[in-house]
Each structure stands twice: as C-alpha cells, then as structure tokens.
Scaffold this motif. Structure first.
Motif, PDB file in Angstrom:
ATOM      1  N   THR A   2      45.641  -9.910 -15.555  1.00  0.00           N
ATOM      2  CA  THR A   2      45.105  -9.851 -16.916  1.00  0.00           C
ATOM      3  C   THR A   2      46.174 -10.326 -17.881  1.00  0.00           C
ATOM      4  O   THR A   2      47.322  -9.888 -17.824  1.00  0.00           O
ATOM      5  N   ARG A   3      45.794 -11.218 -18.781  1.00  0.00           N
ATOM      6  CA  ARG A   3      46.755 -11.745 -19.740  1.00  0.00           C
ATOM      7  C   ARG A   3      47.000 -10.708 -20.841  1.00  0.00           C
ATOM      8  O   ARG A   3      46.052 -10.170 -21.434  1.00  0.00           O
ATOM      9  N   LEU A   4      48.261 -10.432 -21.084  1.00  0.00           N
ATOM     10  CA  LEU A   4      48.613  -9.492 -22.136  1.00  0.00           C
ATOM     11  C   LEU A   4      48.283 -10.077 -23.505  1.00  0.00           C
ATOM     12  O   LEU A   4      48.271 -11.294 -23.678  1.00  0.00           O
ATOM     13  N   VAL A   5      48.068  -9.182 -24.472  1.00  0.00           N
ATOM     14  CA  VAL A   5      47.914  -9.631 -25.856  1.00  0.00           C
ATOM     15  C   VAL A   5      49.027  -8.983 -26.686  1.00  0.00           C
ATOM     16  O   VAL A   5      49.589  -7.953 -26.302  1.00  0.00           O
ATOM     17  N   THR A   6      49.323  -9.610 -27.821  1.00  0.00           N
ATOM     18  CA  THR A   6      50.469  -9.188 -28.633  1.00  0.00           C
ATOM     19  C   THR A   6      50.440  -7.693 -28.956  1.00  0.00           C
ATOM     20  O   THR A   6      51.470  -7.018 -28.890  1.00  0.00           O
ATOM     21  N   ALA A   7      49.247  -7.170 -29.266  1.00  0.00           N
ATOM     22  CA  ALA A   7      49.168  -5.746 -29.646  1.00  0.00           C
ATOM     23  C   ALA A   7      49.705  -4.828 -28.549  1.00  0.00           C
ATOM     24  O   ALA A   7      50.210  -3.749 -28.832  1.00  0.00           O
ATOM     25  N   GLN A   8      49.600  -5.261 -27.282  1.00  0.00           N
ATOM     26  CA  GLN A   8      50.048  -4.403 -26.172  1.00  0.00           C
ATOM     27  C   GLN A   8      51.568  -4.406 -25.984  1.00  0.00           C
ATOM     28  O   GLN A   8      52.103  -3.534 -25.298  1.00  0.00           O
ATOM     29  N   ILE A   9      52.255  -5.396 -26.550  1.00  0.00           N
ATOM     30  CA  ILE A   9      53.691  -5.539 -26.240  1.00  0.00           C
ATOM     31  C   ILE A   9      54.598  -5.589 -27.468  1.00  0.00           C
ATOM     32  O   ILE A   9      55.814  -5.520 -27.328  1.00  0.00           O
ATOM     33  N   LYS A  10      53.989  -5.693 -28.647  1.00  0.00           N
ATOM     34  CA  LYS A  10      54.825  -5.957 -29.836  1.00  0.00           C
ATOM     35  C   LYS A  10      55.822  -4.833 -30.126  1.00  0.00           C
ATOM     36  O   LYS A  10      56.878  -5.079 -30.698  1.00  0.00           O
ATOM     37  N   ASP A  11      55.493  -3.586 -29.717  1.00  0.00           N
ATOM     38  CA  ASP A  11      56.395  -2.466 -30.023  1.00  0.00           C
ATOM     39  C   ASP A  11      57.478  -2.251 -28.970  1.00  0.00           C
ATOM     40  O   ASP A  11      58.341  -1.389 -29.147  1.00  0.00           O
ATOM     41  N   ILE A  12      57.420  -2.994 -27.877  1.00  0.00           N
ATOM     42  CA  ILE A  12      58.387  -2.748 -26.790  1.00  0.00           C
ATOM     43  C   ILE A  12      59.837  -2.810 -27.289  1.00  0.00           C
ATOM     44  O   ILE A  12      60.631  -1.900 -26.999  1.00  0.00           O
ATOM     45  N   PRO A  13      60.231  -3.830 -28.078  1.00  0.00           N
ATOM     46  CA  PRO A  13      61.648  -3.890 -28.478  1.00  0.00           C
ATOM     47  C   PRO A  13      62.121  -2.682 -29.268  1.00  0.00           C
ATOM     48  O   PRO A  13      63.292  -2.328 -29.211  1.00  0.00           O
ATOM     49  N   THR A  14      61.230  -2.019 -30.004  1.00  0.00           N
ATOM     50  CA  THR A  14      61.682  -0.890 -30.831  1.00  0.00           C
ATOM     51  C   THR A  14      61.432   0.477 -30.184  1.00  0.00           C
ATOM     52  O   THR A  14      61.786   1.505 -30.754  1.00  0.00           O
ATOM     53  N   THR A  15      60.817   0.479 -29.007  1.00  0.00           N
ATOM     54  CA  THR A  15      60.451   1.786 -28.420  1.00  0.00           C
ATOM     55  C   THR A  15      61.022   2.004 -27.018  1.00  0.00           C
ATOM     56  O   THR A  15      60.578   2.911 -26.305  1.00  0.00           O
ATOM     57  N   MET A  16      61.993   1.186 -26.616  1.00  0.00           N
ATOM     58  CA  MET A  16      62.505   1.301 -25.243  1.00  0.00           C
ATOM     59  C   MET A  16      63.119   2.675 -24.959  1.00  0.00           C
ATOM     60  O   MET A  16      62.961   3.224 -23.877  1.00  0.00           O
ATOM     61  N   LYS A  17      63.815   3.234 -25.958  1.00  0.00           N
ATOM     62  CA  LYS A  17      64.457   4.530 -25.732  1.00  0.00           C
ATOM     63  C   LYS A  17      63.408   5.636 -25.503  1.00  0.00           C
ATOM     64  O   LYS A  17      63.531   6.433 -24.578  1.00  0.00           O
ATOM     65  N   ASP A  18      62.386   5.646 -26.359  1.00  0.00           N
ATOM     66  CA  ASP A  18      61.311   6.646 -26.210  1.00  0.00           C
ATOM     67  C   ASP A  18      60.590   6.456 -24.878  1.00  0.00           C
ATOM     68  O   ASP A  18      60.262   7.421 -24.183  1.00  0.00           O
ATOM     69  N   TYR A  19      60.332   5.184 -24.553  1.00  0.00           N
ATOM     70  CA  TYR A  19      59.666   4.874 -23.278  1.00  0.00           C
ATOM     71  C   TYR A  19      60.467   5.463 -22.118  1.00  0.00           C
ATOM     72  O   TYR A  19      59.939   6.106 -21.215  1.00  0.00           O
ATOM     73  N   ASP A  20      61.778   5.245 -22.161  1.00  0.00           N
ATOM     74  CA  ASP A  20      62.650   5.674 -21.067  1.00  0.00           C
ATOM     75  C   ASP A  20      62.670   7.202 -20.963  1.00  0.00           C
ATOM     76  O   ASP A  20      62.632   7.753 -19.862  1.00  0.00           O
ATOM     77  N   GLN A  21      62.694   7.865 -22.114  1.00  0.00           N
ATOM     78  CA  GLN A  21      62.698   9.345 -22.105  1.00  0.00           C
ATOM     79  C   GLN A  21      61.411   9.878 -21.490  1.00  0.00           C
ATOM     80  O   GLN A  21      61.418  10.809 -20.687  1.00  0.00           O
ATOM     81  N   GLN A  22      60.303   9.255 -21.862  1.00  0.00           N
ATOM     82  CA  GLN A  22      59.006   9.696 -21.334  1.00  0.00           C
ATOM     83  C   GLN A  22      58.925   9.452 -19.819  1.00  0.00           C
ATOM     84  O   GLN A  22      58.437  10.290 -19.060  1.00  0.00           O
ATOM     85  N   LEU A  23      59.450   8.299 -19.401  1.00  0.00           N
ATOM     86  CA  LEU A  23      59.466   7.981 -17.969  1.00  0.00           C
ATOM     87  C   LEU A  23      60.295   9.020 -17.208  1.00  0.00           C
ATOM     88  O   LEU A  23      59.912   9.462 -16.123  1.00  0.00           O
ATOM     89  N   GLN A  24      61.415   9.418 -17.805  1.00  0.00           N
ATOM     90  CA  GLN A  24      62.273  10.429 -17.164  1.00  0.00           C
ATOM     91  C   GLN A  24      61.569  11.773 -17.062  1.00  0.00           C
ATOM     92  O   GLN A  24      61.688  12.468 -16.063  1.00  0.00           O
ATOM     93  N   GLN A  25      60.812  12.128 -18.117  1.00  0.00           N
ATOM     94  CA  GLN A  25      60.078  13.408 -18.085  1.00  0.00           C
ATOM     95  C   GLN A  25      59.056  13.417 -16.946  1.00  0.00           C
ATOM     96  O   GLN A  25      58.837  14.415 -16.288  1.00  0.00           O
ATOM     97  N   ILE A  26      58.413  12.262 -16.726  1.00  0.00           N
ATOM     98  CA  ILE A  26      57.337  12.206 -15.728  1.00  0.00           C
ATOM     99  C   ILE A  26      57.899  12.053 -14.315  1.00  0.00           C
ATOM    100  O   ILE A  26      57.505  12.766 -13.393  1.00  0.00           O
TER     101      ILE A  26
END
Ligand code: PYL
Length: 270
Positions: A2-26
């Motif tokens: 499935t081809r990604l669209v901008t809305a699905q990825i645009k926040d990645i550069p500013t949310t990597m830390k939160d993403y990583d914390q959530q991944l660690q919790q899970i």
C-alpha cells in the motif's frame, strides 16, 4: 504494497522520541534494540555515527510522496546514522550520494524500497525487513515465540516474509488467512504441516492470540475479536483494527507506517 500518503508520515520527524518510548512500553525494547534483535546483531549506536546514509527521492511511477524522504532520514538519524537527502532525485541522486561518500543509499519506487551498502554490497528490501522487525516485536511483546501459535493475516509480500521469519523462530503452528485461497495453499506446500489454512477470519481470530496483521484492509479486526491476551503486530497500512479494538487491547498493539522497517533495513546492510 500500500502506498503511503503524506498524512501518515509527516509527523515522524518530530515524534521519534515519543514513538520510541511507546515502543519500549509495549515491547520492552527501543527501536534500535528491536532492529538489532531482528538482524541478530549487537551494533552500538556509535558504530552507526560513522556511517553516512543517503536517502534518494525517486520520481518514477506515481512520483514523490511529500515527506517520505524526510521521514526515512529522521528514522535513520534517530537510530544513530549520519543521514542526508540528496538534492537530485533518481540516478542523479545516486551519483550525488556516491560523490558525497555515502556508505548506504536508500530509495523507493511504487513497488520496491531498497537499502544498498555501496561499500560492501549488502542489500535490504523493506518488505523483508518490515516482516523481520514485526516478528521481533511480536516475539518480545509475547515473551518468546518458540512453540507458540501465530496467525498471519494477508499474504502479500510482508505477510509471506512474516511466515518465513516465524518459521525460522520455531513457531509450532502458523495460521494463514488470505482472500486468495491459492496463495494459502502455496504457503502450505512450501512450509508443510506447521501451516494451518484459515478460511474463516472470525474463527482464526478466536483461535489465535498472537497475530501479524499484514493486510491492506481497514477494520477487519473488531473489538469482539480481541481480548487482554491478544497481541497484534500490524505492519498493514491502513491499520486493520477498529478504533474500539485498538482501545481494548491497549498495550498489545505494535503498528507504525515506516519506523521498524527502515531501522531494520539500516542495520541489515551494515
Ligand atoms: C515503503 C512504504 C511502506 C509502505 N508502503 C510503501 C510505499 O509507500 N511505497 C511507495 C514509496 C514511494 C516513495 C517515492 C519518494 O518520495 O521517493 N518514490
């Protein structure tokens, strides 16, 4: 894929830390730790700082996805690489990456997303890397996969690569479910008795607690299909769970549009 669209990825550069914390919790692991686990390596982040990764925008086919190169660069930087985006797209970008002394080039067209180590010729494909990353995440979240049973939904290339990776992990029973029965039968022929063909999704979701959701379909998993024991590793885009199912399994869901796959690709080519 499935081809990604901008809305699905645009926040990645500013949310990597939160993403990583959530991944660690899970999962109990950071993105870097999971990628290491997926490629059976023990790289340190300082090993990556000396490696230059160039993301090359690709205009072929449907063309650029706004924010795609930026998201890939942000993920690579987050796990420790020196990363850049070439000014030129396509082959001009590859030329520029080489001239800039890049060790690794990453580029995606509509069907294939590759990482290529220009020095040692190692090669990674995003579908394979994504499957390895999600199987690693499922493993860590569920306390190990050996002798367990796992259901794989969707036999596109990420689903098929997930079956391979689960088989390598010593999973005793792998349920496979796809609208295309021939695809299921091909997998059964290749992997043998450990494969169970699941033709009724509701039955499969009741029987299996550990699930890889690799379909391009939305809302195929409803709240009634999951409980507190369910763990779902979901590389599928869009996410195949209803909003109520997501709320119900809380800490039992691993899902992102790019991060795990790109991190595994980066380490796979070192
Ligand atoms: C690699 C992702 C994962 C899920 N879907 C895949 C996708 O969206 N592929 C298309 C990528 C196209 C990128 C475009 C660019 O901006 O360079 N050619």
């Amino acid at each position: 894929m499935t081809r990604l669209v901008t809305a699905q990825i645009k926040d990645i550069p500013t949310t990597m830390k939160d993403y990583d914390q959530q991944l660690q919790q899970i999962t109990g692991c950071s993105l870097f730790e999971l990628a290491n686990y997926a490629v059976e390596a023990s790289y340190q982040q300082q090993d990556l700082a000396a490696k230059k990764a160039a993301v090359i925008p690709v205009t072929a086919g449907e063309g650029l996805i706004e924010g795609f190169s930026e998201a890939v660069m942000a993920i690579l930087e987050f796990i420790g690489f020196e990363a850049l985006i070439t000014d030129q797209p396509d082959l001009g970008g590859l030329d520029q990456a080489y001239q800039l002394g890049a060790d690794i080039a990453l580029m995606a067209d509509d069907d294939t997303f590759l990482a290529w180590n220009l020095a040692n010729r190692k090669w990674a494909n995003n579908d394979r890397a994504t499957a390895k990353g999600y199987v690693a995440a499922l493993n860590k979240t569920s306390g190990g996969l050996t002798a367990k049973s796992v259901l794989v939904l969707g036999l596109g290339s990420v689903g098929v690569e997930s079956v391979k990776a689960l088989n390598e992990q010593g999973v005793s029973s792998i349920g496979v479910c796809d609208l295309n029965v021939e695809k299921m039968e091909r997998i059964k022929k290749e992997f043998g008795p450990s494969i169970e063909l699941i033709k009724d999704l509701t039955y499969g979701l009741q029987k299996y607690d550990l699930i890889i959701e690799a379909t391009p379909a939305a809302e195929i998993i409803r709240a009634d299909d999951v409980d507190q024991k369910t763990v779902i590793a979901a590389p599928g885009i869009p996410l195949g769970l209803s909003a109520r199912a997501v709320t119900k399994i809380e800490q039992g869901l691993i899902h992102d549009p790019l991060q795990l796959g790109v991190a595994v690709m980066g380490l796979e080519v070192l």
